[in-house]
Scaffold this active site. Structure first.
Site, PDB file in Angstrom:
ATOM      1  N   ASP A  12       0.867  -1.163   0.000  1.00  0.00           N
ATOM      2  CA  ASP A  12       0.000   0.000   0.000  1.00  0.00           C
ATOM      3  C   ASP A  12       0.913   1.225   0.000  1.00  0.00           C
ATOM      4  O   ASP A  12       2.120   1.109   0.255  1.00  0.00           O
ATOM      5  CB  ASP A  12      -0.899  -0.023   1.230  1.00  0.00           C
ATOM      6  CG  ASP A  12      -1.876   1.134   1.260  1.00  0.00           C
ATOM      7  OD1 ASP A  12      -2.356   1.539   0.189  1.00  0.00           O
ATOM      8  OD2 ASP A  12      -2.150   1.644   2.362  1.00  0.00           O
ATOM      9  N   LEU A  13       0.364   2.394  -0.255  1.00  0.00           N
ATOM     10  CA  LEU A  13       1.183   3.604  -0.322  1.00  0.00           C
ATOM     11  C   LEU A  13       0.965   4.518   0.887  1.00  0.00           C
ATOM     12  O   LEU A  13       1.882   4.762   1.672  1.00  0.00           O
ATOM     13  CB  LEU A  13       0.876   4.360  -1.616  1.00  0.00           C
ATOM     14  CG  LEU A  13       1.610   5.672  -1.845  1.00  0.00           C
ATOM     15  CD1 LEU A  13       3.117   5.466  -1.866  1.00  0.00           C
ATOM     16  CD2 LEU A  13       1.141   6.316  -3.150  1.00  0.00           C
ATOM     17  N   ASP A  14      -0.245   4.996   1.033  1.00  0.00           N
ATOM     18  CA  ASP A  14      -0.540   5.945   2.109  1.00  0.00           C
ATOM     19  C   ASP A  14      -0.376   5.304   3.475  1.00  0.00           C
ATOM     20  O   ASP A  14      -0.998   4.281   3.771  1.00  0.00           O
ATOM     21  CB  ASP A  14      -1.972   6.481   1.980  1.00  0.00           C
ATOM     22  CG  ASP A  14      -2.181   7.254   0.685  1.00  0.00           C
ATOM     23  OD1 ASP A  14      -1.197   7.800   0.175  1.00  0.00           O
ATOM     24  OD2 ASP A  14      -3.323   7.305   0.203  1.00  0.00           O
ATOM     25  N   THR A  20       1.083  10.350   2.762  1.00  0.00           N
ATOM     26  CA  THR A  20       0.233  11.154   1.895  1.00  0.00           C
ATOM     27  C   THR A  20      -1.204  11.144   2.391  1.00  0.00           C
ATOM     28  O   THR A  20      -2.038  11.903   1.889  1.00  0.00           O
ATOM     29  CB  THR A  20       0.288  10.645   0.440  1.00  0.00           C
ATOM     30  OG1 THR A  20       0.022   9.246   0.425  1.00  0.00           O
ATOM     31  CG2 THR A  20       1.666  10.893  -0.158  1.00  0.00           C
ATOM     32  N   LYS A  48      -9.476   5.532   4.750  1.00  0.00           N
ATOM     33  CA  LYS A  48      -8.150   5.004   4.433  1.00  0.00           C
ATOM     34  C   LYS A  48      -8.248   3.806   3.494  1.00  0.00           C
ATOM     35  O   LYS A  48      -8.974   2.856   3.753  1.00  0.00           O
ATOM     36  CB  LYS A  48      -7.424   4.574   5.710  1.00  0.00           C
ATOM     37  CG  LYS A  48      -6.936   5.722   6.578  1.00  0.00           C
ATOM     38  CD  LYS A  48      -6.176   5.202   7.784  1.00  0.00           C
ATOM     39  CE  LYS A  48      -5.632   6.310   8.649  1.00  0.00           C
ATOM     40  NZ  LYS A  48      -4.903   5.772   9.819  1.00  0.00           N
ATOM     41  N   GLY A  49      -7.498   3.865   2.406  1.00  0.00           N
ATOM     42  CA  GLY A  49      -7.434   2.742   1.478  1.00  0.00           C
ATOM     43  C   GLY A  49      -8.640   2.590   0.584  1.00  0.00           C
ATOM     44  O   GLY A  49      -8.741   1.619  -0.166  1.00  0.00           O
ATOM     45  N   ARG A  52     -11.497   6.880  -4.624  1.00  0.00           N
ATOM     46  CA  ARG A  52     -11.947   8.276  -4.580  1.00  0.00           C
ATOM     47  C   ARG A  52     -13.466   8.397  -4.566  1.00  0.00           C
ATOM     48  O   ARG A  52     -14.055   9.073  -3.706  1.00  0.00           O
ATOM     49  CB  ARG A  52     -11.362   9.034  -5.772  1.00  0.00           C
ATOM     50  CG  ARG A  52     -11.543  10.543  -5.695  1.00  0.00           C
ATOM     51  CD  ARG A  52     -10.981  11.198  -6.952  1.00  0.00           C
ATOM     52  NE  ARG A  52      -9.606  10.739  -7.204  1.00  0.00           N
ATOM     53  CZ  ARG A  52      -8.995  10.842  -8.378  1.00  0.00           C
ATOM     54  NH1 ARG A  52      -9.628  11.355  -9.407  1.00  0.00           N
ATOM     55  NH2 ARG A  52      -7.746  10.429  -8.525  1.00  0.00           N
ATOM     56  N   SER A 119      -2.121   0.299  -4.436  1.00  0.00           N
ATOM     57  CA  SER A 119      -2.764   1.444  -3.802  1.00  0.00           C
ATOM     58  C   SER A 119      -4.044   1.811  -4.532  1.00  0.00           C
ATOM     59  O   SER A 119      -4.131   1.696  -5.761  1.00  0.00           O
ATOM     60  CB  SER A 119      -1.811   2.652  -3.810  1.00  0.00           C
ATOM     61  OG  SER A 119      -2.481   3.828  -3.436  1.00  0.00           O
ATOM     62  N   ALA A 120      -5.043   2.258  -3.776  1.00  0.00           N
ATOM     63  CA  ALA A 120      -6.293   2.722  -4.384  1.00  0.00           C
ATOM     64  C   ALA A 120      -6.123   4.075  -5.049  1.00  0.00           C
ATOM     65  O   ALA A 120      -7.007   4.531  -5.767  1.00  0.00           O
ATOM     66  CB  ALA A 120      -7.390   2.802  -3.317  1.00  0.00           C
ATOM     67  N   SER A 121      -4.989   4.723  -4.826  1.00  0.00           N
ATOM     68  CA  SER A 121      -4.761   6.066  -5.354  1.00  0.00           C
ATOM     69  C   SER A 121      -4.397   6.036  -6.831  1.00  0.00           C
ATOM     70  O   SER A 121      -3.450   5.357  -7.236  1.00  0.00           O
ATOM     71  CB  SER A 121      -3.645   6.762  -4.569  1.00  0.00           C
ATOM     72  OG  SER A 121      -3.322   7.992  -5.175  1.00  0.00           O
ATOM     73  N   ASN A 123      -3.116   8.442  -8.189  1.00  0.00           N
ATOM     74  CA  ASN A 123      -1.948   9.317  -8.270  1.00  0.00           C
ATOM     75  C   ASN A 123      -0.666   8.651  -7.773  1.00  0.00           C
ATOM     76  O   ASN A 123       0.362   9.316  -7.643  1.00  0.00           O
ATOM     77  CB  ASN A 123      -2.196  10.590  -7.452  1.00  0.00           C
ATOM     78  CG  ASN A 123      -3.407  11.344  -7.944  1.00  0.00           C
ATOM     79  OD1 ASN A 123      -3.495  11.712  -9.110  1.00  0.00           O
ATOM     80  ND2 ASN A 123      -4.374  11.557  -7.061  1.00  0.00           N
ATOM     81  N   LYS A 150     -10.871  -2.110  -1.741  1.00  0.00           N
ATOM     82  CA  LYS A 150     -10.584  -2.792  -0.486  1.00  0.00           C
ATOM     83  C   LYS A 150     -11.764  -2.563   0.451  1.00  0.00           C
ATOM     84  O   LYS A 150     -12.353  -1.493   0.430  1.00  0.00           O
ATOM     85  CB  LYS A 150      -9.312  -2.221   0.149  1.00  0.00           C
ATOM     86  CG  LYS A 150      -8.064  -2.309  -0.715  1.00  0.00           C
ATOM     87  CD  LYS A 150      -6.910  -1.519  -0.108  1.00  0.00           C
ATOM     88  CE  LYS A 150      -5.716  -1.456  -1.031  1.00  0.00           C
ATOM     89  NZ  LYS A 150      -4.615  -0.647  -0.496  1.00  0.00           N
ATOM     90  N   GLU A 174       0.230  -3.294   4.702  1.00  0.00           N
ATOM     91  CA  GLU A 174      -0.883  -2.356   4.854  1.00  0.00           C
ATOM     92  C   GLU A 174      -0.891  -1.715   6.234  1.00  0.00           C
ATOM     93  O   GLU A 174      -0.386  -2.284   7.198  1.00  0.00           O
ATOM     94  CB  GLU A 174      -2.211  -3.096   4.675  1.00  0.00           C
ATOM     95  CG  GLU A 174      -2.639  -3.286   3.235  1.00  0.00           C
ATOM     96  CD  GLU A 174      -3.360  -2.070   2.679  1.00  0.00           C
ATOM     97  OE1 GLU A 174      -3.529  -1.085   3.417  1.00  0.00           O
ATOM     98  OE2 GLU A 174      -3.750  -2.126   1.500  1.00  0.00           O
ATOM     99  N   ASP A 175      -1.517  -0.532   6.307  1.00  0.00           N
ATOM    100  CA  ASP A 175      -1.701   0.113   7.609  1.00  0.00           C
ATOM    101  C   ASP A 175      -3.173   0.284   7.959  1.00  0.00           C
ATOM    102  O   ASP A 175      -3.498   0.852   9.001  1.00  0.00           O
ATOM    103  CB  ASP A 175      -1.023   1.497   7.629  1.00  0.00           C
ATOM    104  CG  ASP A 175      -1.783   2.526   6.817  1.00  0.00           C
ATOM    105  OD1 ASP A 175      -2.250   2.183   5.707  1.00  0.00           O
ATOM    106  OD2 ASP A 175      -1.912   3.666   7.283  1.00  0.00           O
TER     107      ASP A 175
END
Length: 219
Positions: A12-14, A20, A48-49, A52, A119-121, A123, A150, A174-175
């Site tokens: 995951d990213l964030d 971010t 989170k996760g 958009r 990531s769900a982002s 970006n 997710k 993941e967080d």
């Protein structure tokens, strides 16, 4: 599941590689204020996760506004949120990589583990570029191609496909609780970062605690 079987990682990213999430929070807070939904820590945590448009729906529903906007207006709200988020993302530098994660990524690359981003982002490629981490990953799951967010396991199953590995040989990092559920649902080894996560196969209190040596001790 045993770590000795793992050959690839899906991140995951964030909140895992960079914070971010705070940018998402600031941008979504603006949207919540605009539509008249009270902004709370609980609502912020639930986003989170999440993709958009699903995040926007959650914000609207939390304030009882889910039927107040047309689909076109919802797209406009989500687009405005993303524009605000991107302006914040442009301020990122390698100094914004969360503690310990650059060393962890270096360890994995040195030992020839494959890595992808899950990531769900939409970006995520831009974020990796600003963090100067793009070269670490053999692929990025494109959330536009996914049918489910997710905690559905689809994104982690797609990550395994990008790695060209069976799910049993992939570890997801993941967080968020939704992410842990997604990893487990995909049949992959779940590595949680943070306190209060349920169901993770392995859990670290913070990114600073994550290391390959600690994972290898779990053989």
């Amino acid at each position: 599941m045993q770590f000795e079987k793992i050959r690839g990682f899906a991140f995951d990213l964030d909140g895992v590689i960079a914070d971010t999430a705070r940018f998402h929070g600031q941008a979504w807070h603006q949207v919540a204020d605009q539509v008249g939904t009270p902004w709370t820590a609980q609502l912020a945590d639930r986003l989170k996760g999440v993709s958009r448009m699903d995040s926007l729906e959650m914000i609207l529903k939390a304030g009882g506004h889910e039927n107040d906007y047309s689909q076109q207006e919802k797209v406009q709200l989500a687009t405005a949120k993303n524009d605000n988020y991107l302006r914040l993302v442009e301020t990122l530098t390698p100094a914004d990589i969360l503690p310990g994660m650059k060393n962890f990524l270096d360890e994995l690359r040195e030992k020839d583990y494959l890595m992808v981003l899950a990531s769900a982002s939409k970006n995520a490629p831009k974020v990796l570029q600003y963090l100067q981490l793009s070269d670490y990953f053999v692929g990025i799951v494109d959330p536009v191609t996914l049918s489910h967010s997710k905690p559905d396991p689809e994104i982690y199953l797609r990550a395994a496909e990008l790695l060209k590995l069976p799910p049993a040989e992939v570890a997801g990092v993941e967080d968020a609780q939704a992410g842990i559920k997604a990893i487990n649902g995909a049949g992959e080894l779940s590595i949680g970062i943070g306190t209060g996560l349920k169901g993770a196969d392995i859990c670290f209190a913070s990114t600073a605690d994550v290391s390959l040596d600690k994972l290898l001790e779990l053989k």
